[in-house]
Design an enzyme around this catalytic site. Structure first.
Site, mmCIF file in Angstrom:
data_model
loop_
_atom_site.group_PDB
_atom_site.id
_atom_site.type_symbol
_atom_site.label_atom_id
_atom_site.label_comp_id
_atom_site.label_asym_id
_atom_site.label_seq_id
_atom_site.Cartn_x
_atom_site.Cartn_y
_atom_site.Cartn_z
ATOM 1 N N ARG A 90 10.330 -34.745 -87.708
ATOM 2 C CA ARG A 90 10.955 -33.598 -88.379
ATOM 3 C C ARG A 90 9.972 -32.928 -89.334
ATOM 4 O O ARG A 90 9.917 -31.691 -89.407
ATOM 5 C CB ARG A 90 12.201 -34.052 -89.143
ATOM 6 N N CYS A 164 29.542 -29.759 -85.172
ATOM 7 C CA CYS A 164 28.699 -29.396 -86.307
ATOM 8 C C CYS A 164 29.577 -29.347 -87.542
ATOM 9 O O CYS A 164 30.787 -29.118 -87.441
ATOM 10 C CB CYS A 164 28.047 -28.040 -86.054
ATOM 11 N N HIS A 194 24.539 -23.154 -85.302
ATOM 12 C CA HIS A 194 23.581 -22.714 -86.317
ATOM 13 C C HIS A 194 23.260 -21.221 -86.196
ATOM 14 O O HIS A 194 22.214 -20.776 -86.662
ATOM 15 C CB HIS A 194 22.305 -23.562 -86.277
ATOM 16 N N TYR A 244 22.151 -20.719 -91.786
ATOM 17 C CA TYR A 244 21.013 -20.627 -90.868
ATOM 18 C C TYR A 244 20.644 -19.189 -90.522
ATOM 19 O O TYR A 244 19.551 -18.939 -90.021
ATOM 20 C CB TYR A 244 21.313 -21.425 -89.584
#
Length: 421
Positions: A90, A164, A194, A244
């Site tokens: 990540r 989510c 997102h 996002y």
């Protein structure tokens, strides 16, 4: 009822355990299996999980194992919450795109593609092993990028629904601002994972009064601060974009900001180290306050709601999930995966009708869906040219020179996870 959590050694897991314990009447789990190859983390998390169940009087049994096949055998549902490559991968996703002036983020842009490339083959292998031993089990995917991963699962014929926590986070936030219960708040939540907008906030159900204008007028500053966007954006649009959308609406400003501070992955890695030390304390029998900073707020409530509806033990009849479009957004293919309100029951998720969308939203949704088509093709089949095309198609990249450079960087940083590289 038996549930298995693949990635059960995650520091997220106590949030999930807390929800299972509190909501046991909705989802009566008899056996919960935490599956993870990282035995040291797994035992720390498993020990705390058992203490949380014991403190809250949950009669269910918690089992930990690194044996995937044994862990998912006879499970009614399997939750996927894994991170291929861990926080180290990540951290790379969040840093090397910045070298090209592009946003570094783990679920969108070049970093999001890298995560999809690493993740899709692993998730499909897990799902095939679940199907071999347990073909009736539901797969609930919380693994990012949720939209692409869920589409991979559905296209392979698995009984899967993507989940989510963005929508449930908004629901809880708006309920507090309105001083009502979360059950009274219905969101007109539309988009892709997102990449969503709250087009309306209704009291009492899908046909209830839309109080979004009131929310924006009375609490616009609070909402904008949470989004880390100027209030002028929400005032001008009259909707609430997900956090996002910041990467799209303020891309260059975000890139400058990210270049001046440690990556989110570095912050989370430090937090995880502290959390795991806490989990090892035999006196700890509840999720620590620090976990709220880790992310995934209300994930447990959303997971319980979804699992209980799929398994027929209760749950809300309408929930925000990731599932096939099936004509809901007419400008997308039926097999695109969208994130909208859907009716959920033992047969799966059926999206509710969505009013015609403003081109401002429909255009970006269509653009990102095209990217996701190419991203999934690259994740399934590999190859430099497929990676390049996916990057070129992404609205946050879109330039030949950037796509060429990012392709080389993605492959170089992920070679150990790409069988074809």
């Amino acid at each position: 009822m038996k549930l298995a959590v693949v990635g059960g050694g995650s520091t997220y897991t106590p949030e999930l355990i807390d929800g299972f314990a509190r909501l046991r009447d909705t989802l009566p789990i008899e056996e919960l299996v935490l599956v993870d190859p990282a035995a040291d983390r797994l035992e720390l998390v498993g020990g705390l999980a058992r203490r949380i169940f014991a403190k809250q009087g949950h009669p269910g049994r918690i089992v930990t194992t690194s044996d995937l096949d044994a862990g998912v055998a006879d499970a009614d549902a399997v939750l996927l919450q894994l991170r291929v490559g861990g926080q180290a991968a990540r951290n790379q996703d969040e840093t090397w795109p910045l070298e090209c002036g592009c946003v570094g983020q783990e679920t969108t842009g070049a970093g999001g593609l890298a995560k999809a490339m690493r993740t899709v083959p692993v998730v499909l292998d897990i799902a095939e092993r679940v199907r071999r031993t347990n073909p009736d089990a539901w797969i609930i995917d919380f693994t990012n990028p949720v939209g692409i991963v869920t589409r991979a699962l559905l296209q392979a014929g698995h009984k899967a629904v993507g989940l989510c926590n963005v929508a449930i986070g908004f629901q809880r936030k708006f309920a507090r601002l309105l001083d009502v219960t979360p059950a009274e708040v219905h969101l007109d939540h539309v988009g892709l994972n997102h990449l969503t907008w709250e087009l309306g906030v209704r009291l009492g159900g899908p046909e209830g009064e839309n109080v979004l204008p009131k929310l924006l007028a009375e609490h616009g500053d609070t909402i904008a601060d949470d989004l880390r966007m100027p209030r002028a954006i929400t005032d001008r649009l009259g909707v609430v974009p997900s956090y996002y959308l910041r990467y799209f609406y303020a891309h260059d400003a975000v890139v400058r900001e990210l270049g001046t501070k440690p990556s989110r992955a570095a912050e989370v890695a430090a937090m995880e180290k502290e959390l795991l030390a806490m989990y090892g304390d035999p006196a700890l029998d509840e999720k620590p306050a620090l976990l709220a900073k880790r992310g995934g707020a209300f994930y447990s409530e959303a997971a319980v709601d979804l699992a209980s509806s799929l398994l027929g033990s209760g749950g809300s009849p309408v929930q925000v999930v990731n599932t096939y479009n099936r004509g809901t957004l007419p400008f997308l293919p039926d097999d695109a995966v969208i994130e909208v309100q859907a009716r959920v029951d033992g047969t799966g998720a059926t999206p509710l009708a969505v009013p015609g969308l403003d081109p401002l939203y429909a255009g970006l949704i269509a653009h990102v869906t095209a990217y996701e088509d190419l991203a999934l093709e690259a994740a399934l089949r590999g190859g430099r040219d497929r990676v390049f095309k996916a990057l070129l198609a992404h609205p946050l990249i879109g330039q030949f020179e950037y796509a060429e450079a990012l392709t080389d960087k993605l492959i170089a940083h992920n070679r150990e996870h790409l069988a074809w590289a």
